[in-house]
Write an enzyme that holds these catalytic residues in place. Structure first.
Site, PDB file in Angstrom:
ATOM      1  N   SER A 135       8.419  -3.596  13.916  1.00  0.00           N
ATOM      2  CA  SER A 135       8.041  -3.532  15.518  1.00  0.00           C
ATOM      3  C   SER A 135       8.402  -4.683  16.324  1.00  0.00           C
ATOM      4  O   SER A 135       7.576  -5.655  15.780  1.00  0.00           O
ATOM      5  CB  SER A 135       6.799  -2.951  15.752  1.00  0.00           C
ATOM      6  OG  SER A 135       6.278  -1.883  15.112  1.00  0.00           O
ATOM      7  N   HIS A 177      11.814   0.547  17.630  1.00  0.00           N
ATOM      8  CA  HIS A 177      12.599   0.776  16.450  1.00  0.00           C
ATOM      9  C   HIS A 177      13.818   1.172  16.803  1.00  0.00           C
ATOM     10  O   HIS A 177      14.212   2.343  17.166  1.00  0.00           O
ATOM     11  CB  HIS A 177      11.967   1.598  15.445  1.00  0.00           C
ATOM     12  CG  HIS A 177      10.679   1.019  14.841  1.00  0.00           C
ATOM     13  ND1 HIS A 177      10.865   0.223  13.656  1.00  0.00           N
ATOM     14  CD2 HIS A 177       9.772   1.086  15.291  1.00  0.00           C
ATOM     15  CE1 HIS A 177       9.507  -0.291  13.544  1.00  0.00           C
ATOM     16  NE2 HIS A 177       8.652   0.295  14.315  1.00  0.00           N
ATOM     17  N   HIS A 196       8.268   5.552   9.033  1.00  0.00           N
ATOM     18  CA  HIS A 196       7.284   5.299   8.587  1.00  0.00           C
ATOM     19  C   HIS A 196       6.431   6.801   7.877  1.00  0.00           C
ATOM     20  O   HIS A 196       7.134   7.758   8.482  1.00  0.00           O
ATOM     21  CB  HIS A 196       6.008   5.099   9.559  1.00  0.00           C
ATOM     22  CG  HIS A 196       6.563   3.784  10.105  1.00  0.00           C
ATOM     23  ND1 HIS A 196       7.436   3.734  11.206  1.00  0.00           N
ATOM     24  CD2 HIS A 196       6.152   2.544  10.083  1.00  0.00           C
ATOM     25  CE1 HIS A 196       7.685   2.497  11.609  1.00  0.00           C
ATOM     26  NE2 HIS A 196       6.829   1.664  11.086  1.00  0.00           N
ATOM     27  N   TYR A 238       3.933   8.202   8.775  1.00  0.00           N
ATOM     28  CA  TYR A 238       3.258   8.786   9.588  1.00  0.00           C
ATOM     29  C   TYR A 238       4.071   9.493  10.775  1.00  0.00           C
ATOM     30  O   TYR A 238       3.787  10.239  11.261  1.00  0.00           O
ATOM     31  CB  TYR A 238       2.413   7.920  10.674  1.00  0.00           C
ATOM     32  CG  TYR A 238       3.033   6.830  11.521  1.00  0.00           C
ATOM     33  CD1 TYR A 238       3.905   7.137  12.382  1.00  0.00           C
ATOM     34  CD2 TYR A 238       2.933   5.476  11.178  1.00  0.00           C
ATOM     35  CE1 TYR A 238       4.435   6.158  13.150  1.00  0.00           C
ATOM     36  CE2 TYR A 238       3.485   4.439  11.691  1.00  0.00           C
ATOM     37  CZ  TYR A 238       4.494   4.769  12.704  1.00  0.00           C
ATOM     38  OH  TYR A 238       5.007   3.973  13.504  1.00  0.00           O
ATOM     39  N   GLU A 239       5.583   9.205  10.541  1.00  0.00           N
ATOM     40  CA  GLU A 239       6.456  10.243  11.229  1.00  0.00           C
ATOM     41  C   GLU A 239       6.897  11.416  10.420  1.00  0.00           C
ATOM     42  O   GLU A 239       7.456  12.277  10.901  1.00  0.00           O
ATOM     43  CB  GLU A 239       7.817   9.184  11.365  1.00  0.00           C
ATOM     44  CG  GLU A 239       7.488   8.035  12.173  1.00  0.00           C
ATOM     45  CD  GLU A 239       8.926   7.444  12.056  1.00  0.00           C
ATOM     46  OE1 GLU A 239      10.022   7.624  12.982  1.00  0.00           O
ATOM     47  OE2 GLU A 239       8.744   6.385  11.570  1.00  0.00           O
ATOM     48  N   ALA A 273       4.410  -5.731  11.535  1.00  0.00           N
ATOM     49  CA  ALA A 273       3.198  -6.021  12.388  1.00  0.00           C
ATOM     50  C   ALA A 273       2.270  -5.306  11.668  1.00  0.00           C
ATOM     51  O   ALA A 273       2.190  -4.462  11.271  1.00  0.00           O
ATOM     52  CB  ALA A 273       3.462  -5.132  14.009  1.00  0.00           C
ATOM     53  N   MET A 325       0.870  -0.073   8.647  1.00  0.00           N
ATOM     54  CA  MET A 325       1.155   1.402   8.266  1.00  0.00           C
ATOM     55  C   MET A 325       2.762   1.376   7.551  1.00  0.00           C
ATOM     56  O   MET A 325       3.427   2.516   7.693  1.00  0.00           O
ATOM     57  CB  MET A 325       1.125   2.325   9.378  1.00  0.00           C
ATOM     58  CG  MET A 325      -0.054   2.066  10.471  1.00  0.00           C
ATOM     59  SD  MET A 325      -0.070   3.181  11.728  1.00  0.00           S
ATOM     60  CE  MET A 325      -1.617   2.540  12.516  1.00  0.00           C
ATOM     61  N   SER A 326       2.989   0.311   7.175  1.00  0.00           N
ATOM     62  CA  SER A 326       4.372   0.226   6.558  1.00  0.00           C
ATOM     63  C   SER A 326       4.631  -0.356   5.283  1.00  0.00           C
ATOM     64  O   SER A 326       3.780  -0.702   4.780  1.00  0.00           O
ATOM     65  CB  SER A 326       5.445  -0.268   7.618  1.00  0.00           C
ATOM     66  OG  SER A 326       5.035  -1.473   7.670  1.00  0.00           O
ATOM     67  N   ASN A 337      -2.372  -8.148  16.354  1.00  0.00           N
ATOM     68  CA  ASN A 337      -3.713  -7.805  16.893  1.00  0.00           C
ATOM     69  C   ASN A 337      -4.882  -8.317  15.977  1.00  0.00           C
ATOM     70  O   ASN A 337      -4.472  -7.963  14.575  1.00  0.00           O
ATOM     71  CB  ASN A 337      -3.709  -6.477  17.383  1.00  0.00           C
ATOM     72  CG  ASN A 337      -3.548  -5.461  16.387  1.00  0.00           C
ATOM     73  OD1 ASN A 337      -2.015  -5.161  16.039  1.00  0.00           O
ATOM     74  ND2 ASN A 337      -4.523  -4.966  15.662  1.00  0.00           N
ATOM     75  N   HIS A 357      -0.699   0.037  21.045  1.00  0.00           N
ATOM     76  CA  HIS A 357       0.773  -0.134  20.734  1.00  0.00           C
ATOM     77  C   HIS A 357       1.344  -1.188  21.577  1.00  0.00           C
ATOM     78  O   HIS A 357       2.157  -2.064  21.180  1.00  0.00           O
ATOM     79  CB  HIS A 357       1.761   1.282  20.683  1.00  0.00           C
ATOM     80  CG  HIS A 357       2.984   1.018  19.857  1.00  0.00           C
ATOM     81  ND1 HIS A 357       3.016   0.588  18.583  1.00  0.00           N
ATOM     82  CD2 HIS A 357       4.163   1.234  20.586  1.00  0.00           C
ATOM     83  CE1 HIS A 357       4.440   0.270  18.364  1.00  0.00           C
ATOM     84  NE2 HIS A 357       5.187   0.820  19.411  1.00  0.00           N
TER      85      HIS A 357
HETATM   86  N1  HPA Z   1      -3.713  -1.307  12.054  1.00  0.00           N
HETATM   87  C1  HPA Z   1      -2.677  -0.731  11.508  1.00  0.00           C
HETATM   88  N2  HPA Z   1      -1.405  -1.003  11.872  1.00  0.00           N
HETATM   89  C2  HPA Z   1      -0.980  -1.833  12.522  1.00  0.00           C
HETATM   90  C3  HPA Z   1      -2.034  -2.607  13.297  1.00  0.00           C
HETATM   91  C4  HPA Z   1      -3.334  -2.239  13.057  1.00  0.00           C
HETATM   92  O1  HPA Z   1      -4.392  -3.110  13.658  1.00  0.00           O
HETATM   93  N3  HPA Z   1      -1.454  -3.620  14.235  1.00  0.00           N
HETATM   94  C5  HPA Z   1      -0.077  -3.469  14.061  1.00  0.00           C
HETATM   95  N4  HPA Z   1       0.073  -2.360  13.158  1.00  0.00           N
END
Ligand code: HPA
Length: 289
Positions: free
Chosen positions: A41, A72, A94, A96-97, A124, A222-223, A246, A258
């Site tokens: 990302s 992406h 991912h 989650y998609e 990320a 998540m990746s 973050n 996001h």
């Molecule tokens: N959690 C999960 N996936 C992420 C985060 C997070 O805080 N930040 C960027 N990808």
């Protein structure tokens, strides 16, 4: 067909589909990269700076999954980073998609069939370790797979890798040392930590983050993990770097978004790319022959 046979067929198909996709890419380019890059990302810009490049939209590669996440681009860019030819994935898919772990790992199989020997993955992530701050770069030393899925589930093709691959030295130690050396030469702080992979797409709760910290995680995302498992299975060398976009849920008294992830990714992009550029020649030399 009995279920075992059907599943065997599906897997043989997935290996032969990776072959077909690799042949299609190689037909379109003259470079023969030995390094694959997966750009997460907000970090896809690195591929735009490659020279003598050819960008192939995922939609034009047979069986390649298409990314649906914002930020992406969904292109495989073959080009030179300085003097090092690379295959760079601008965007990934991912779990989650709705993709299976096998589909998430498919592009890694394709790049391996193309001849890459090492893969550099970026992502990320949320920072769990309180020594991190927003924008920090972290080398992944190890991971905890909490996604409940694994790309190697199903029949194993022994020509590709063993049934029960060792995961002890997954994140290549010398590559991490080189990255640390280059970072220190650049005056850049580069942490090292453990990445916990969650399914998403909801961000974690503060209670989940407290749990992840207890079990030893420094980062959450998540990746990456499905791709890393497939890469390890095939014997590729691996470097993975997270950008802490973050602090994880519950650490700061503010909601996650996001937009924040993308904003931090954009802000750190310059140093991230400089670090990649500095490490690439060393990894390039390692996989040259
Ligand atoms: N959690 C999960 N996936 C992420 C985060 C997070 O805080 N930040 C960027 N990808």
């Amino acid at each position: 067909m009995d279920p075992q046979k059907a599943s065997q067929q599906m897997h043989n198909d997935s290996f032969s589909r990776a072959d077909t996709a690799a042949q299609e890419v190689l037909r379109r380019v003259s470079l023969r990269p030995r390094i694959g890059l997966v750009l997460g990302s907000g970090l896809g810009g690195f591929a735009d700076a490659l020279t003598g490049s050819t960008a192939i939209p995922y939609a034009q590669i047979p069986s390649f999954p298409r990314s649906t996440a914002i930020g992406h681009a969904g292109r495989l860019v073959i080009g030179n980073a300085g003097a090092v030819p690379v295959a760079a994935m601008q965007g990934r898919v991912h779990l989650y998609e709705g993709y299976s772990a096998q589909e998430v790992a498919f592009p890694i199989r394709v790049m391996a069939r193309m001849g890459i020997r090492a893969v550099i993955l970026t992502n990320a992530a949320g920072g769990i370790n309180l020594n991190y701050s927003q924008g920090a770069l972290v080398l992944i030393r190890d991971h905890i797979n909490l996604q409940g899925q694994n790309p190697l589930v199903g029949p194993n093709d022994e020509r590709v890798g063993v049934r029960f691959p060792d995961m002890t030295h997954t994140y290549t130690r010398e590559y991490r040392a080189w990255a640390r050396e280059e970072a220190s030469r650049m005056g850049l702080t580069l942490h090292e930590g453990i990445y916990a992979a969650m399914l998403g797409p909801s961000y974690e709760t503060p209670a989940e983050i407290a749990f992840l910290r207890t079990i030893g995680a420094d980062l959450v995302g998540m990746s990456t993990v499905a791709e890393v498992i497939a890469a390890r299975h095939m014997g590729l060398k691996i470097l993975a770097i997270s950008c802490v976009t973050n602090m994880a849920a519950g650490i700061l008294d503010q909601p996650l978004s996001h937009a924040e992830v993308m904003e931090t990714g954009g802000r750190v992009r310059g140093v991230f790319e400089a670090l990649l550029k500095a490490v690439l020649p060393r990894i390039g030399a390692d996989v040259a022959e």
